[in-house]
Design a protein around this motif. Structure first.
Motif, short mmCIF file in Angstrom:
data_model
loop_
_atom_site.label_atom_id
_atom_site.label_comp_id
_atom_site.label_asym_id
_atom_site.label_seq_id
_atom_site.Cartn_x
_atom_site.Cartn_y
_atom_site.Cartn_z
N VAL A 150 0.84 -1.20 0.00
CA VAL A 150 0.00 0.00 0.00
C VAL A 150 0.87 1.25 0.00
O VAL A 150 1.87 1.33 0.72
CB VAL A 150 -0.93 0.03 1.24
CG1 VAL A 150 -1.90 1.21 1.15
CG2 VAL A 150 -1.68 -1.28 1.39
N VAL A 151 0.47 2.22 -0.80
CA VAL A 151 1.06 3.56 -0.74
C VAL A 151 -0.07 4.56 -0.51
O VAL A 151 -1.06 4.57 -1.23
CB VAL A 151 1.82 3.92 -2.02
CG1 VAL A 151 2.39 5.33 -1.91
CG2 VAL A 151 2.95 2.93 -2.28
N THR A 152 0.10 5.40 0.52
CA THR A 152 -0.90 6.40 0.87
C THR A 152 -0.45 7.77 0.36
O THR A 152 0.65 8.22 0.66
CB THR A 152 -1.09 6.45 2.40
OG1 THR A 152 -1.42 5.15 2.88
CG2 THR A 152 -2.17 7.43 2.79
N ILE A 153 -1.30 8.41 -0.47
CA ILE A 153 -0.96 9.72 -1.03
C ILE A 153 -2.05 10.74 -0.63
O ILE A 153 -3.22 10.47 -0.80
CB ILE A 153 -0.80 9.67 -2.56
CG1 ILE A 153 -2.08 9.19 -3.27
CG2 ILE A 153 0.35 8.78 -2.96
CD1 ILE A 153 -2.03 9.26 -4.78
N THR A 154 -1.60 11.86 -0.06
CA THR A 154 -0.30 12.11 0.52
C THR A 154 -0.14 11.25 1.79
O THR A 154 -1.11 10.63 2.24
CB THR A 154 -0.16 13.60 0.93
OG1 THR A 154 -1.27 13.96 1.80
CG2 THR A 154 -0.24 14.50 -0.29
N ASN A 155 1.07 11.23 2.36
CA ASN A 155 1.34 10.37 3.50
C ASN A 155 0.91 11.07 4.78
O ASN A 155 1.67 11.81 5.40
CB ASN A 155 2.84 10.03 3.52
CG ASN A 155 3.18 8.94 4.50
OD1 ASN A 155 2.44 8.68 5.45
ND2 ASN A 155 4.31 8.29 4.30
N ASN A 156 -0.33 10.83 5.17
CA ASN A 156 -0.95 11.55 6.28
C ASN A 156 -0.14 11.43 7.57
O ASN A 156 0.15 12.42 8.24
CB ASN A 156 -2.37 11.01 6.49
CG ASN A 156 -3.17 11.81 7.50
OD1 ASN A 156 -2.72 12.82 8.04
ND2 ASN A 156 -4.38 11.37 7.76
N GLY A 160 2.82 20.00 4.47
CA GLY A 160 2.04 19.15 3.59
C GLY A 160 0.84 19.86 3.00
O GLY A 160 0.75 21.09 3.03
N GLY A 161 -0.09 19.07 2.48
CA GLY A 161 -1.17 19.65 1.70
C GLY A 161 -2.48 19.83 2.42
O GLY A 161 -3.34 20.59 1.96
N HIS A 162 -2.70 19.16 3.55
CA HIS A 162 -4.01 19.22 4.18
C HIS A 162 -3.96 19.68 5.63
O HIS A 162 -5.01 19.95 6.22
CB HIS A 162 -4.68 17.85 4.13
CG HIS A 162 -4.06 16.83 5.05
ND1 HIS A 162 -2.84 16.26 4.82
CD2 HIS A 162 -4.51 16.27 6.21
CE1 HIS A 162 -2.54 15.40 5.78
NE2 HIS A 162 -3.53 15.40 6.64
N ARG A 180 -6.13 11.84 -0.67
CA ARG A 180 -5.70 13.22 -0.95
C ARG A 180 -4.90 13.24 -2.26
O ARG A 180 -3.84 13.85 -2.36
CB ARG A 180 -4.89 13.74 0.23
CG ARG A 180 -5.72 13.80 1.52
CD ARG A 180 -4.93 14.21 2.75
NE ARG A 180 -5.78 14.30 3.92
CZ ARG A 180 -6.03 13.26 4.74
NH1 ARG A 180 -5.49 12.08 4.49
NH2 ARG A 180 -6.84 13.41 5.78
N PHE A 181 -5.46 12.59 -3.27
CA PHE A 181 -4.78 12.44 -4.56
C PHE A 181 -4.56 13.77 -5.26
O PHE A 181 -3.54 13.97 -5.94
CB PHE A 181 -5.59 11.48 -5.46
CG PHE A 181 -6.81 12.09 -6.07
CD1 PHE A 181 -6.81 12.54 -7.38
CD2 PHE A 181 -7.98 12.25 -5.32
CE1 PHE A 181 -7.93 13.13 -7.94
CE2 PHE A 181 -9.11 12.83 -5.88
CZ PHE A 181 -9.09 13.27 -7.19
N ALA A 182 -5.51 14.71 -5.13
CA ALA A 182 -5.38 15.99 -5.82
C ALA A 182 -4.29 16.84 -5.20
O ALA A 182 -3.50 17.48 -5.91
CB ALA A 182 -6.72 16.74 -5.80
N GLU A 183 -4.22 16.86 -3.88
CA GLU A 183 -3.15 17.59 -3.21
C GLU A 183 -1.80 17.00 -3.57
O GLU A 183 -0.83 17.73 -3.81
CB GLU A 183 -3.39 17.58 -1.70
CG GLU A 183 -4.63 18.38 -1.30
CD GLU A 183 -5.10 18.09 0.12
OE1 GLU A 183 -4.36 17.41 0.87
OE2 GLU A 183 -6.20 18.53 0.49
N ALA A 220 3.28 13.58 8.31
CA ALA A 220 3.10 15.03 8.18
C ALA A 220 2.53 15.46 6.84
O ALA A 220 2.78 16.56 6.36
CB ALA A 220 4.43 15.75 8.43
N GLY A 221 1.72 14.59 6.20
CA GLY A 221 1.06 14.96 4.96
C GLY A 221 2.01 15.16 3.80
O GLY A 221 1.71 15.91 2.86
#
Length: 445
Positions: free
Chosen positions: A174-180, A336-338, A212-215, A183-184
Motif C-alpha cells: 500500500v502507498v498512501t498519497i499524501t502520507n498523512n 504538507g497539503g491538508h 488526498r490524490f489531488a493535493e 506530516a502529509g
C-alpha cells in the motif's frame, strides 16, 4: 482562488471556565468534546469541508433508486475521467472501503507494508489477522528533514520484510498519497512506479490510498521535473494508473461530507470486492450513500483537480503553518497539503513521551482558545515509533484569514506558558489499542 459565502454559520467561543469543565467531562480527549464548544475545529479535514453551489445543485437531482441509480452512473463517469479507474464499488466512507478491500486481501499471518499506515488502515489490517509494517522514506519523521517527497515508500524496508517472512505472506503493498501520518508529505510518481514494479516482483496487489490524490498531484507538478508542464488533472490520472486497486475517502479530496469507494483495475479481484461490499455497505449502485451524496461526490471529484482550487488549498495550509510558527510553536517543514504538524516533543520537551506531550499540547490549544486539533504521536499510535505530533487539519473551503489569525493568537498564548503544561496518563481505553485515541480517557499526571 477566492470564494463567496452563500451560507453562514455562527461560531461561539465558550468561556474559559466552560472549556475547563468540557475537558474534564471529556476525559481530556478532544474527540469527546461537543462541536458546539469548539471555536475553530482542526480535528480533521475528513468530511468537514464546505461544498460548492454546483454540488448543492447536483444534490437536488440525486437519484435515490436502490438499484441502477443514475447518480451512481455519474460518479462512475467522474471517477474514470478524473482518476482513470473503470470499476467503482461505492462505500459509505473511506474506512468502509478499507473494510471491503482489506477484508478481501488480508488473511491471518499476512504482512502489509505501507509507506505509513494511518489509524483505521492499521486497524483493518490487524482486524483481519495481518501485521502492518511502516516503510517511510528516510527522514520522514524528522521535523528538521528536507526533501521534496518525504512521503515516499521505502523499497529497501519492504524488501527486508519479504526476506523476513517470504513473498507469499505479503499479499498487498500500500502507498498512501499524501502520507498523512508522515506530516502529509507527498509521494512522487517515480516512487509509485517503483512500488508497482516491486509488487509485480512478489506477485502482490498494489493498492493506492488516494484520499488526498489531488493535493499530491499539486506537489508533483511543483517538484517532479517530468511533470512540470502537466496539469494537476493529468497528474492525478497518471499517479493512479499503475494501481491494482484504490481506496478512496470522498470526505477528503472528493469534497463531500460522506462517501467513499474501492476502485478496482484488477478484474480478478472485482467479484470478491463486490460481494463483500454488498454484505457490509449495501447494493453496488449506492454503497451506503444516498443518491444525493453520490451526485455531490461526482461533482466534487472534478472540482478537486481544478488548478485554482488546489493551489488555494495548499497555500492556505502554508499560511496556517507560518502563522503558528511565528506564534512560537515548532512546525514540521516542508508543510504538507491538508494540515500542519506541530512538533509537541520539541515544544514540550519537559514532558516524557510516555506522558504524551502531543496530547498535552492539543489539550492546551483547546483550553486556551477552544481550538481543536488531534494528537498523532505515541497516544494515537502506541507501540510504534512516531514523533510527538499534533495535527491541525484545515477543512476545505471553510475557514478564512480571521480564523487562521485566531489560531495564531491561541498558539502564542500556549507557547508562552509551555513550561506549565502537564503530562497525561491513560485511565481507560478500549481493547483495540490501534483505535484507542477515539474514545480513551486520560487525566493529568
Amino acid at each position: 482562488m477566492r470564494y463567496t459565502s452563500k451560507m453562514a454559520g455562527s461560531v461561539r467561543v465558550p468561556p474559559r471556565d466552560e472549556r475547563r469543565v468540557r475537558l474534564e467531562e471529556a476525559g481530556y480527549n478532544l474527540f469527546n468534546v461537543p462541536s458546539a464548544a469548539v471555536a475553530v475545529d482542526l480535528l480533521t479535514d475528513s468530511g468537514t469541508g464546505t461544498m460548492s453551489d454546483e454540488q448543492w445543485a447536483a444534490m437536488f437531482e440525486g437519484d435515490e433508486a436502490y438499484a441502477g441509480s443514475e447518480s451512481f452512473a455519474e460518479l462512475e463517469r467522474s471517477v474514470e475521467a478524473v482518476m482513470g479507474i473503470e470499476h467503482v464499488v461505492p462505500t459509505h466512507q473511506g474506512r468502509g472501503a478499507e473494510n471491503v478491500l482489506y477484508g478481501t486481501l488480508v488473511d491471518e499471518g499476512d504482512v502489509v507494508p505501507n509507506n505509513t499506515h494511518f489509524d483505521t488502515t492499521r486497524a483493518h489490517v490487524v482486524e483481519n489477522g495481518g501485521r502492518p509494517v511502516d516503510c517511510p522514506a528516510d527522514g520522514a519523521f524528522d521535523p528538521r528533514s528536507d526533501g521534496d517527497f518525504l512521503g515516499n515508500f521505502d523499497l529497501d524496508c519492504a524488501r527486508r520484510v519479504v526476506d523476513d517472512v517470504g513473498a507469499e505472506r505479503v499479499p498487498v503493498v500500500v502507498v498512501t498519497i499524501t502520507n498523512n501520518s508522515a506530516a502529509g508529505q507527498p509521494v512522487s510518481v517515480a516512487n509509485l512506479r517503483e512500488v508497482r514494479a516491486f509488487a509485480d516482483e512478489i506477485d502482490a496487489t498494489f493498492v493506492v490510498d488516494a484520499c488526498r490524490f489531488a493535493e499530491n498531484a499539486q506537489f508533483v507538478q511543483q517538484r517532479e521535473r517530468e511533470f512540470a508542464d502537466a496539469s494537476v488533472a493529468e497528474i492525478a490520472h497518471e499517479q493512479l494508473s499503475d494501481a491494482d486497486a484504490v481506496v478512496m475517502s470522498g470526505k477528503k479530496d472528493g469534497l463531500v461530507n460522506v462517501g467513499g469507494f474501492v476502485g478496482v483495475a484488477d478484474e480478478s479481484l472485482l467479484e470478491a470486492v463486490e460481494q463483500r461490499a454488498i454484505l457490509y455497505e449495501g447494493f453496488l449502485t449506492y454503497g451506503g450513500m444516498a443518491g444525493r451524496d453520490l451526485a455531490a461526490f461526482a461533482v466534487g471529484l472534478r472540482e478537486a483537480v481544478q488548478e485554482p482550487y488546489v493551489q488555494a488549498r495548499v497555500d492556505q495550509v502554508r499560511e496556517l503553518a507560518d502563522t503558528v510558527e511565528d506564534a512560537g510553536l515548532p512546525v514540521y517543514r516542508p508543510v504538507g497539503g491538508h494540515a500542519i504538524y506541530v512538533d509537541a516533543g520539541a515544544a514540550y520537551d519537559h514532558i516524557p513521551d510516555d506522558q504524551f506531550p502531543g496530547q498535552s499540547l492539543a489539550v492546551e490549544l483547546y483550553r486556551e482558545g477552544a481550538v481543536r486539533g488531534v494528537e498523532l504521536g505515541s497516544f494515537a499510535f502506541p507501540e510504534t515509533e512516531r514523533p510527538e505530533f499534533v495535527r491541525l487539519a484545515l477543512p476545505r473551503r471553510t475557514y478564512h484569514r480571521e480564523h487562521i489569525d485566531y489560531v495564531g493568537e491561541t498558539a502564542a498564548a500556549v507557547a508562552a506558558r509551555s513550561a506549565e503544561a502537564p503530562g497525561y496518563t491513560v485511565v481507560d481505553e478500549p481493547p483495540m489499542k490501534e483505535l484507542r485515541h477515539f474514545s480513551a480517557r486520560l487525566e493529568p499526571v
